[in-house]
Design an enzyme around this catalytic site. Structure first.
Site, short mmCIF file in Angstrom:
data_model
loop_
_atom_site.label_atom_id
_atom_site.label_comp_id
_atom_site.label_asym_id
_atom_site.label_seq_id
_atom_site.Cartn_x
_atom_site.Cartn_y
_atom_site.Cartn_z
N ALA A 50 27.51 77.11 -6.29
CA ALA A 50 28.91 76.75 -6.05
C ALA A 50 29.71 76.93 -7.32
CB ALA A 50 29.01 75.31 -5.56
N CYS A 51 30.84 77.59 -7.21
CA CYS A 51 31.75 77.75 -8.34
C CYS A 51 33.16 77.59 -7.80
CB CYS A 51 31.62 79.13 -8.98
SG CYS A 51 29.94 79.70 -9.30
#
Length: 358
Positions: A21-22
Protein backbone atom coordinates in the site's frame (compact mmCIF):
# COMPACT_ATOMS: atom_id res chain seq x y z
CA UNK A 1 24.37 -17.31 -5.66
CA UNK A 2 23.45 -15.54 -2.41
CA UNK A 3 22.53 -12.31 -4.30
CA UNK A 4 20.38 -14.33 -6.74
CA UNK A 5 18.47 -15.98 -3.90
CA UNK A 6 18.07 -12.65 -2.10
CA UNK A 7 16.64 -10.95 -5.18
CA UNK A 8 14.20 -13.79 -5.70
CA UNK A 9 13.02 -13.52 -2.09
CA UNK A 10 12.59 -9.75 -2.46
CA UNK A 11 10.70 -10.07 -5.71
CA UNK A 12 8.41 -12.81 -4.45
CA UNK A 13 7.74 -10.90 -1.23
CA UNK A 14 5.77 -8.43 -3.28
CA UNK A 15 3.62 -11.04 -5.03
CA UNK A 16 1.33 -11.19 -1.99
CA UNK A 17 -1.37 -8.55 -2.29
CA UNK A 18 -1.99 -7.92 1.44
CA UNK A 19 0.35 -5.32 2.88
CA UNK A 20 1.26 -3.55 -0.35
CA UNK A 21 0.00 0.00 0.00
CA UNK A 22 1.27 3.44 -0.92
CA UNK A 23 -0.58 6.77 -0.72
CA UNK A 24 0.67 9.94 -2.39
CA UNK A 25 -0.60 13.52 -2.12
CA UNK A 26 0.49 16.94 -3.41
CA UNK A 27 0.10 20.29 -1.66
CA UNK A 28 1.05 23.81 -2.74
CA UNK A 29 2.05 26.69 -0.48
CA UNK A 30 1.45 30.43 -0.80
CA UNK A 31 5.13 31.04 -1.56
CA UNK A 32 4.81 29.03 -4.79
CA UNK A 33 6.36 25.78 -3.55
CA UNK A 34 4.99 22.34 -4.39
CA UNK A 35 5.36 19.51 -1.89
CA UNK A 36 4.86 15.85 -2.76
CA UNK A 37 4.35 13.41 0.09
CA UNK A 38 3.72 9.69 0.32
CA UNK A 39 3.64 6.62 2.51
CA UNK A 40 5.10 3.22 1.81
CA UNK A 41 3.58 0.13 3.38
CA UNK A 42 4.55 -3.48 3.56
CA UNK A 43 3.17 -5.63 6.36
CA UNK A 44 5.22 -8.74 5.56
CA UNK A 45 8.64 -7.83 6.95
CA UNK A 46 10.99 -4.98 7.77
CA UNK A 47 12.05 -3.46 4.43
CA UNK A 48 15.43 -2.43 5.92
CA UNK A 49 15.08 0.96 4.25
CA UNK A 50 17.96 3.35 3.79
CA UNK A 51 18.74 6.64 2.14
CA UNK A 52 21.26 6.84 -0.66
CA UNK A 53 23.26 9.83 -1.84
CA UNK A 54 24.22 9.40 -5.49
CA UNK A 55 26.79 11.79 -7.00
CA UNK A 56 27.01 12.95 -10.58
CA UNK A 57 28.97 10.44 -12.63
CA UNK A 58 27.99 7.42 -10.53
CA UNK A 59 27.39 4.39 -12.76
CA UNK A 60 24.94 1.56 -12.08
CA UNK A 61 23.83 -1.50 -14.00
CA UNK A 62 20.33 -2.90 -13.94
CA UNK A 63 19.38 -6.36 -12.79
CA UNK A 64 17.64 -8.61 -15.29
CA UNK A 65 15.40 -11.66 -14.81
CA UNK A 66 17.35 -14.32 -12.96
CA UNK A 67 18.76 -11.81 -10.48
CA UNK A 68 22.04 -10.96 -12.18
CA UNK A 69 23.35 -7.62 -13.38
CA UNK A 70 23.37 -7.54 -17.17
CA UNK A 71 20.85 -4.93 -18.15
CA UNK A 72 21.08 -1.22 -18.89
CA UNK A 73 24.20 0.56 -17.68
CA UNK A 74 23.43 4.14 -16.71
CA UNK A 75 25.49 7.00 -15.34
CA UNK A 76 23.96 9.80 -13.27
CA UNK A 77 23.96 13.13 -15.10
CA UNK A 78 22.36 14.69 -12.03
CA UNK A 79 23.04 13.88 -8.40
CA UNK A 80 20.14 12.74 -6.24
CA UNK A 81 18.99 11.49 -2.86
CA UNK A 82 16.76 8.42 -2.72
CA UNK A 83 14.91 6.36 -0.13
CA UNK A 84 15.53 2.71 -0.94
CA UNK A 85 13.88 -0.53 0.16
CA UNK A 86 15.55 -3.90 0.76
CA UNK A 87 18.58 -3.05 -1.38
CA UNK A 88 20.29 0.27 -1.92
CA UNK A 89 19.73 -0.03 -5.68
CA UNK A 90 15.95 -0.15 -5.23
CA UNK A 91 15.07 3.53 -4.77
CA UNK A 92 11.33 3.90 -4.13
CA UNK A 93 11.26 7.69 -3.73
CA UNK A 94 13.76 10.41 -4.46
CA UNK A 95 14.69 13.96 -5.48
CA UNK A 96 17.49 15.12 -7.74
CA UNK A 97 19.52 18.31 -7.64
CA UNK A 98 17.39 19.89 -10.40
CA UNK A 99 14.21 19.38 -8.37
CA UNK A 100 12.78 16.37 -10.22
CA UNK A 101 10.86 14.05 -7.90
CA UNK A 102 10.11 10.41 -8.74
CA UNK A 103 8.51 7.58 -6.81
CA UNK A 104 7.46 3.96 -7.25
CA UNK A 105 4.00 2.76 -6.15
CA UNK A 106 3.05 -0.92 -6.31
CA UNK A 107 0.46 -1.77 -8.96
CA UNK A 108 -0.50 -5.44 -8.43
CA UNK A 109 -2.71 -7.26 -10.88
CA UNK A 110 -2.99 -4.46 -13.44
CA UNK A 111 0.46 -3.78 -14.87
CA UNK A 112 2.06 -5.87 -17.58
CA UNK A 113 5.56 -5.10 -18.75
CA UNK A 114 7.19 -6.09 -22.02
CA UNK A 115 8.64 -9.60 -21.99
CA UNK A 116 12.36 -9.63 -21.37
CA UNK A 117 14.41 -10.29 -24.50
CA UNK A 118 18.10 -11.11 -24.28
CA UNK A 119 18.67 -9.13 -27.47
CA UNK A 120 17.41 -5.99 -25.71
CA UNK A 121 19.22 -6.46 -22.41
CA UNK A 122 21.44 -3.41 -22.96
CA UNK A 123 18.38 -1.14 -22.73
CA UNK A 124 16.38 -3.23 -20.24
CA UNK A 125 15.93 -1.82 -16.74
CA UNK A 126 14.36 -3.48 -13.72
CA UNK A 127 11.17 -1.80 -12.51
CA UNK A 128 12.70 -1.42 -9.04
CA UNK A 129 15.54 0.64 -10.55
CA UNK A 130 13.52 2.90 -12.84
CA UNK A 131 13.33 5.68 -10.22
CA UNK A 132 17.13 5.79 -10.06
CA UNK A 133 17.37 6.05 -13.84
CA UNK A 134 14.77 8.84 -13.95
CA UNK A 135 16.41 10.86 -11.18
CA UNK A 136 19.88 10.48 -12.65
CA UNK A 137 18.97 11.44 -16.20
CA UNK A 138 16.22 14.05 -16.29
CA UNK A 139 15.35 17.43 -14.82
CA UNK A 140 11.81 17.98 -16.14
CA UNK A 141 8.63 15.98 -16.66
CA UNK A 142 8.77 16.77 -20.38
CA UNK A 143 12.24 15.24 -20.60
CA UNK A 144 10.97 12.14 -18.82
CA UNK A 145 8.11 11.77 -21.30
CA UNK A 146 10.53 12.00 -24.21
CA UNK A 147 13.09 9.68 -22.63
CA UNK A 148 10.87 6.75 -21.70
CA UNK A 149 11.21 5.29 -25.19
CA UNK A 150 14.92 4.74 -24.52
CA UNK A 151 14.35 1.84 -22.12
CA UNK A 152 12.37 -1.36 -21.72
CA UNK A 153 11.08 -1.87 -18.18
CA UNK A 154 11.25 -5.50 -17.03
CA UNK A 155 10.66 -7.47 -13.84
CA UNK A 156 13.46 -9.25 -12.01
CA UNK A 157 11.00 -12.05 -11.35
CA UNK A 158 7.85 -12.26 -13.52
CA UNK A 159 5.86 -13.54 -10.51
CA UNK A 160 6.39 -10.31 -8.59
CA UNK A 161 3.98 -7.39 -8.41
CA UNK A 162 4.24 -4.71 -11.07
CA UNK A 163 4.60 -1.02 -10.27
CA UNK A 164 3.55 2.36 -11.54
CA UNK A 165 5.34 5.65 -11.00
CA UNK A 166 4.70 9.29 -10.09
CA UNK A 167 7.05 11.96 -11.47
CA UNK A 168 6.93 15.74 -10.88
CA UNK A 169 9.10 18.80 -11.35
CA UNK A 170 9.21 22.25 -9.72
CA UNK A 171 7.07 23.79 -12.49
CA UNK A 172 4.10 21.91 -11.04
CA UNK A 173 3.87 19.35 -13.84
CA UNK A 174 3.16 15.84 -12.62
CA UNK A 175 2.59 12.55 -14.43
CA UNK A 176 1.74 8.94 -13.68
CA UNK A 177 3.49 6.22 -15.68
CA UNK A 178 1.72 2.87 -16.07
CA UNK A 179 2.76 -0.07 -18.22
CA UNK A 180 -0.25 -2.16 -19.17
CA UNK A 181 -0.54 -4.78 -21.92
CA UNK A 182 3.19 -4.18 -22.60
CA UNK A 183 2.50 -0.54 -23.49
CA UNK A 184 3.78 2.56 -21.67
CA UNK A 185 0.96 4.95 -20.76
CA UNK A 186 1.64 8.43 -19.41
CA UNK A 187 -1.14 10.39 -17.69
CA UNK A 188 -1.02 14.02 -16.61
CA UNK A 189 -1.80 14.11 -12.90
CA UNK A 190 -3.40 17.48 -12.22
CA UNK A 191 -4.93 16.08 -9.03
CA UNK A 192 -1.59 15.04 -7.55
CA UNK A 193 -2.92 11.92 -5.79
CA UNK A 194 -1.80 8.33 -6.37
CA UNK A 195 -2.32 5.01 -4.60
CA UNK A 196 -2.16 1.50 -6.07
CA UNK A 197 -4.53 -0.63 -8.15
CA UNK A 198 -6.72 -0.29 -10.17
CA UNK A 199 -5.29 2.09 -12.78
CA UNK A 200 -5.05 5.85 -12.43
CA UNK A 201 -7.85 6.63 -14.90
CA UNK A 202 -10.24 4.28 -13.03
CA UNK A 203 -9.36 5.95 -9.73
CA UNK A 204 -10.22 9.37 -11.16
CA UNK A 205 -13.54 8.05 -12.48
CA UNK A 206 -14.36 6.54 -9.09
CA UNK A 207 -14.15 9.99 -7.47
CA UNK A 208 -17.50 10.74 -9.13
CA UNK A 209 -19.11 8.35 -6.65
CA UNK A 210 -18.24 10.82 -3.87
CA UNK A 211 -19.38 14.09 -5.42
CA UNK A 212 -21.83 14.43 -2.52
CA UNK A 213 -19.05 15.06 0.02
CA UNK A 214 -18.29 18.55 1.27
CA UNK A 215 -16.21 20.14 4.03
CA UNK A 216 -17.91 21.27 7.20
CA UNK A 217 -21.09 20.10 8.86
CA UNK A 218 -24.45 19.28 7.30
CA UNK A 219 -27.27 21.65 8.18
CA UNK A 220 -30.20 20.37 10.27
CA UNK A 221 -33.28 19.27 8.35
CA UNK A 222 -36.88 18.46 9.09
CA UNK A 223 -38.27 15.12 8.03
CA UNK A 224 -42.01 15.52 8.37
CA UNK A 225 -42.39 16.78 11.89
CA UNK A 226 -39.02 15.44 13.07
CA UNK A 227 -35.86 17.56 13.31
CA UNK A 228 -32.66 15.71 12.42
CA UNK A 229 -29.17 17.09 12.90
CA UNK A 230 -25.54 15.99 12.82
CA UNK A 231 -24.12 14.23 15.84
CA UNK A 232 -20.93 16.24 15.50
CA UNK A 233 -18.70 18.37 13.30
CA UNK A 234 -17.48 17.13 9.92
CA UNK A 235 -20.67 15.37 8.84
CA UNK A 236 -20.17 16.72 5.32
CA UNK A 237 -17.68 13.87 4.92
CA UNK A 238 -20.13 11.24 6.16
CA UNK A 239 -19.79 8.30 3.79
CA UNK A 240 -16.15 8.79 2.89
CA UNK A 241 -14.57 5.29 2.80
CA UNK A 242 -12.43 4.45 5.80
CA UNK A 243 -10.84 1.12 4.84
CA UNK A 244 -7.27 0.69 3.62
CA UNK A 245 -7.94 -0.54 0.09
CA UNK A 246 -6.31 1.55 -2.67
CA UNK A 247 -9.59 2.97 -4.07
CA UNK A 248 -10.70 4.06 -0.60
CA UNK A 249 -7.33 5.61 0.20
CA UNK A 250 -7.39 7.45 -3.14
CA UNK A 251 -10.78 8.99 -2.32
CA UNK A 252 -9.71 10.01 1.19
CA UNK A 253 -6.42 11.43 -0.04
CA UNK A 254 -8.16 13.45 -2.76
CA UNK A 255 -10.69 14.98 -0.37
CA UNK A 256 -8.26 15.59 2.51
CA UNK A 257 -5.87 17.25 0.07
CA UNK A 258 -8.57 19.34 -1.60
CA UNK A 259 -9.91 20.71 1.68
CA UNK A 260 -6.53 21.42 3.30
CA UNK A 261 -5.84 25.15 3.78
CA UNK A 262 -3.05 26.62 1.66
CA UNK A 263 -0.27 27.54 4.09
CA UNK A 264 2.27 30.32 3.78
CA UNK A 265 5.54 28.44 3.35
CA UNK A 266 6.99 25.17 2.14
CA UNK A 267 8.11 24.27 5.69
CA UNK A 268 4.58 24.65 7.03
CA UNK A 269 3.23 22.66 4.08
CA UNK A 270 5.69 19.82 4.69
CA UNK A 271 4.44 19.53 8.27
CA UNK A 272 0.86 19.65 6.98
CA UNK A 273 1.59 16.74 4.61
CA UNK A 274 2.82 14.58 7.47
CA UNK A 275 -0.29 15.42 9.51
CA UNK A 276 -2.59 14.48 6.62
CA UNK A 277 -0.74 11.24 5.99
CA UNK A 278 -1.16 10.25 9.65
CA UNK A 279 -4.63 9.25 8.48
CA UNK A 280 -3.14 6.58 6.20
CA UNK A 281 -0.96 4.71 8.68
CA UNK A 282 -1.85 1.02 8.56
CA UNK A 283 -1.51 -0.78 11.91
CA UNK A 284 -0.11 -4.26 12.09
CA UNK A 285 -2.82 -6.88 12.48
CA UNK A 286 -5.68 -5.67 10.32
CA UNK A 287 -4.24 -7.39 7.23
CA UNK A 288 -3.31 -10.61 9.05
CA UNK A 289 -5.70 -13.45 8.46
CA UNK A 290 -7.31 -15.13 11.46
CA UNK A 291 -5.02 -17.81 12.81
CA UNK A 292 -1.88 -16.27 11.31
CA UNK A 293 0.80 -14.55 13.36
CA UNK A 294 1.43 -10.87 12.62
CA UNK A 295 4.97 -9.82 11.77
CA UNK A 296 6.95 -8.28 14.63
CA UNK A 297 7.22 -4.74 13.29
CA UNK A 298 5.45 -1.70 14.76
CA UNK A 299 3.52 -0.68 11.65
CA UNK A 300 2.73 -1.71 8.09
CA UNK A 301 3.43 1.92 7.17
CA UNK A 302 7.20 1.65 7.21
CA UNK A 303 8.01 5.23 6.31
CA UNK A 304 6.44 8.48 5.19
CA UNK A 305 8.26 11.10 3.14
CA UNK A 306 7.70 14.65 1.90
CA UNK A 307 9.60 16.37 -0.90
CA UNK A 308 9.98 20.11 -1.30
CA UNK A 309 11.00 20.30 -4.95
CA UNK A 310 11.49 24.08 -4.94
CA UNK A 311 13.66 24.09 -1.81
CA UNK A 312 15.42 20.86 -2.85
CA UNK A 313 14.74 19.10 0.45
CA UNK A 314 13.46 15.62 1.21
CA UNK A 315 12.01 14.69 4.61
CA UNK A 316 11.12 11.36 6.17
CA UNK A 317 9.91 9.67 9.35
CA UNK A 318 9.72 5.94 10.01
CA UNK A 319 7.76 3.31 11.89
CA UNK A 320 10.64 3.23 14.38
CA UNK A 321 11.02 6.97 14.89
CA UNK A 322 8.26 9.50 14.26
CA UNK A 323 10.66 12.45 14.39
CA UNK A 324 10.82 14.15 10.99
CA UNK A 325 14.30 14.18 9.49
CA UNK A 326 15.51 16.37 6.62
CA UNK A 327 18.12 16.00 3.88
CA UNK A 328 18.95 19.34 2.21
CA UNK A 329 20.23 18.71 -1.32
CA UNK A 330 21.49 22.30 -1.63
CA UNK A 331 24.13 21.48 0.97
CA UNK A 332 25.47 18.50 -0.98
CA UNK A 333 28.15 19.02 -3.64
CA UNK A 334 27.08 16.29 -6.05
CA UNK A 335 30.23 16.85 -8.10
CA UNK A 336 32.51 15.91 -5.20
CA UNK A 337 30.49 13.81 -2.75
CA UNK A 338 30.94 10.04 -2.62
CA UNK A 339 28.18 7.48 -3.03
CA UNK A 340 26.63 6.72 0.34
CA UNK A 341 23.94 4.32 1.62
CA UNK A 342 22.78 4.74 5.24
CA UNK A 343 19.94 3.06 7.20
CA UNK A 344 16.99 5.35 7.87
CA UNK A 345 17.16 4.43 11.56
CA UNK A 346 20.21 3.99 13.78
CA UNK A 347 18.05 2.30 16.42
CA UNK A 348 14.93 0.38 15.49
CA UNK A 349 12.75 1.43 18.37
CA UNK A 350 10.73 4.56 19.00
CA UNK A 351 12.71 6.71 21.44
CA UNK A 352 11.10 8.16 24.54
CA UNK A 353 12.15 11.65 25.60
CA UNK A 354 11.89 12.26 29.30
CA UNK A 355 10.25 15.50 30.40
CA UNK A 356 12.00 17.13 33.31
CA UNK A 357 9.43 17.79 36.02
CA UNK A 358 10.53 19.66 39.15
Amino acid sequence: MFRLKLLTVIALAFTALPGIACTGITLKSQDGSTVLARTIEWGGSDLNSRYVIVPRGYTQQSYVPGGTKGGLTFTAKYGYVGLAVEQEEFVAEGLNEEGLSAGLFYFPGYGRYEDYAEADKARSIADLQLVSWLLGNFKTVDEVKAGLSEVRVVAIDPRASTAHWRVADPSGKQIVIEITDRRVNVYDNALGVLTNSPGFEWQLTNLNNYVNLFPGTAKPKKLGGVQVASFGAGSGFLGIPGDVTPPSRFVRAAWFQATAPVLATADKTVRQCFQILNNFDIPIGIETAEGETAVDIPSATQWTSATDMTGRKIYYRTMYDSAIRQIDLTKINFGKTKYKATPLDDVKEQPFHAVGVK
